[in-house]
Design a protein around this motif. Structure first.
Motif, mmCIF file in Angstrom:
data_model
loop_
_atom_site.group_PDB
_atom_site.id
_atom_site.type_symbol
_atom_site.label_atom_id
_atom_site.label_comp_id
_atom_site.label_asym_id
_atom_site.label_seq_id
_atom_site.Cartn_x
_atom_site.Cartn_y
_atom_site.Cartn_z
ATOM 1 N N ALA A 40 -3.379 7.059 -2.242
ATOM 2 C CA ALA A 40 -2.566 6.765 -3.999
ATOM 3 C C ALA A 40 -2.544 8.298 -4.090
ATOM 4 N N SER A 41 -1.271 7.992 -4.918
ATOM 5 C CA SER A 41 -1.193 9.698 -6.003
ATOM 6 C C SER A 41 -0.861 9.110 -7.506
ATOM 7 N N PHE A 42 -1.208 10.175 -8.258
ATOM 8 C CA PHE A 42 -0.967 10.052 -9.887
ATOM 9 C C PHE A 42 -0.476 11.581 -10.045
ATOM 10 N N LYS A 43 0.780 11.061 -11.161
ATOM 11 C CA LYS A 43 1.591 11.954 -11.376
ATOM 12 C C LYS A 43 1.560 12.412 -12.668
ATOM 13 N N LYS A 44 2.013 13.913 -12.804
ATOM 14 C CA LYS A 44 2.302 13.763 -14.323
ATOM 15 C C LYS A 44 0.954 14.122 -15.024
ATOM 16 N N SER A 45 0.459 15.641 -14.314
ATOM 17 C CA SER A 45 -1.308 15.644 -14.615
ATOM 18 C C SER A 45 -2.148 16.977 -13.986
ATOM 19 N N SER A 73 -4.095 3.914 -14.630
ATOM 20 C CA SER A 73 -4.112 2.999 -13.762
ATOM 21 C C SER A 73 -4.972 2.955 -11.949
ATOM 22 N N ARG A 74 -5.829 2.134 -11.926
ATOM 23 C CA ARG A 74 -6.162 2.113 -10.143
ATOM 24 C C ARG A 74 -5.465 1.241 -9.509
ATOM 25 N N ALA A 75 -5.748 0.044 -10.370
ATOM 26 C CA ALA A 75 -4.451 -1.035 -9.531
ATOM 27 C C ALA A 75 -3.759 -0.931 -9.496
ATOM 28 N N ARG A 76 -2.957 -0.592 -10.786
ATOM 29 C CA ARG A 76 -1.112 -0.846 -10.598
ATOM 30 C C ARG A 76 -0.900 0.590 -10.054
ATOM 31 N N GLY A 77 -1.649 1.968 -9.884
ATOM 32 C CA GLY A 77 -1.183 3.094 -9.712
ATOM 33 C C GLY A 77 -0.468 3.577 -10.186
ATOM 34 N N ASN A 78 -0.415 3.770 -12.022
ATOM 35 C CA ASN A 78 0.180 4.298 -12.846
ATOM 36 C C ASN A 78 -0.153 5.399 -14.175
ATOM 37 N N GLN A 79 0.448 5.679 -14.818
ATOM 38 C CA GLN A 79 -0.332 5.889 -16.105
ATOM 39 C C GLN A 79 -0.154 4.650 -16.772
#
Length: 400
Positions: A40-45, A73-79
């Protein structure tokens, strides 16, 4: 088969014009075993060193040169939220549902993520807090002023408590800025171990509850990041010259314990590295040790993630190149602690509020019988109770 999940963060502009790597991704979740892959990946950080914390449900990332913390959120994968604070954040650490933040003004901020309660200490350091380490009962804050403060976590969180007083104790043997700080897994007051690394080219082993210096280690160059093995029997150190060191505490010449042949005041010189990273990787700014203690993962300033195999002591292999400076590496917990409740959402901090509401989701069977209920419903003594009684009598020492 349990899979090791490794989180990494990057900070700063891209190193090269690589279109295969997305520019706006700041946090990655990788699987280390059985194969290396991006999960997974999380943006804008853009999280600097010591500014990433993980829970079972969320990822917390303090932003570079800003007073903001991004919550994912690790479950939803978004900020999920952007949380502002009054001062720039230099480091964070997570103690259960409490996020501990160190500021550029030398303060500690404790944010209870399930209720929004926020506690701010006076300036406890004369310079910025560089790194934080937490245990179930203590918070250790290290600073660029070369000091380490030890705080009682229950005392800081006690409702209505005046926290304008000083910390429990201060560890002040270093002569340079603290670069990293780690705690051992034990909770015994006599064997509580923490290790601090400093720009004065030393690592110091402490009993942080008593303030006793257990051993001082001297390296050729300044140590940048450190980590203990899962059993706290060895220390891994990565230094400015790209070297990785392994220091065993209980080897042929024990450094700690009753079998140690030298006094704790004698400085131990460490000269022989376990290995040296290639020049194109740069110095390691962060590291993480696998749960079985057989491999080390290091993140480097030039964007590479390297894996060191301790079984055959071979040259490190490159796992990935994220095209930006790697600032944080952290393994997600393999087995979570059993909890009867879990907070549904993260509540933003509010200093002006005096009453807080906790919204939580109950988990498991709350009507399960206790051991006392089982003994009440059993005729006589159960086999388990008799076995425990016999074991306690056998373990007790005879009186003189």
């Amino acid at each position: 088969m349990l899979s090791d999940e490794l989180f990494s963060s990057v900070c700063g502009p891209p190193i090269a014009a690589n279109t295969a790597i997305s520019k706006d991704v700041g946090i990655y979740a990788h699987t280390l075993t059985p194969t290396w892959a991006v999960k997974a990946s999380f943006k804008k950080s853009s999280a600097p060193v010591h500014c990433l914390a993980l829970s079972d449900s969320h990822v917390y990332a303090a932003q570079d040169q800003k007073a903001h913390v991004h919550v994912y959120s690790r479950a939803r994968g978004n900020q999920e939220a952007l949380v502002p604070f009054q001062e720039r954040i230099r480091c964070i650490a997570l103690a259960g549902d409490v996020l501990v933040l160190g500021t550029a003004e030398g303060r500690l901020i404790l944010w209870e993520t399930c209720t929004g309660r926020q506690i701010t200490t006076p300036p406890c350091h004369v310079q910025a807090v560089s790194c934080i380490a937490v245990s179930p009962h203590h918070v250790l804050s290290a600073s660029d002023d070369s000091n380490i403060n030890v705080w009682s976590l229950p005392r800081l969180l006690e409702p209505g408590q005046d926290i304008g007083h000083e910390p429990d104790r201060t560890l002040s043997n270093h002569r340079g800025a603290i670069t990293d700080l780690v705690l051992g897994p034990g909770s015994n007051p006599e064997t509580n171990l923490c290790v601090s690394a400093s720009k004065d080219k030393t690592c110091i082993l402490w009993n942080y509850q008593t303030g006793q210096v257990l051993r001082t280690l001297l390296f050729p160059t300044a140590p940048l990041c450190i980590s203990l093995d899962p059993c706290a029997r060895a220390l891994f150190v990565s230094s400015e010259d790209r070297s990785l060191y392994l220091v065993e505490f209980y080897g042929d010449k024990p450094l700690l314990g009753a079998r140690s042949a030298e006094l704790a005041s004698i400085v131990m010189q460490i000269n022989s590295p376990l290995g040296v990273a290639d020049e194109d990787a740069g110095a390691a700014s962060c590291m993480a040790v696998s749960y079985d203690g057989t491999s080390i993962v290091t993140g480097h300033a030039k964007g590479k993630i390297l894996k060191w195999n301790l079984i055959d002591n071979s040259h490190p292999t490159e796992l990935a190149n994220l095209n930006a400076s790697i600032t944080n590496l952290a393994f997600a917990p393999l087995l979570s602690e059993k909890q009867n409740s879990q907070a549904a959402t993260v509540i933003k901090p509010n200093q002006s509020q005096r009453q807080y509401t906790l919204t939580t989701q109950l988990q498991g069977d709350l009507n399960q019988g206790t051991r006392f209920d089982q003994m009440l419903n059993t005729n006589g003594f159960s086999d388990e109770t008799i076995a425990q009684a016999l074991a306690s009598f056998g373990a007790s020492a005879p009186s003189s």
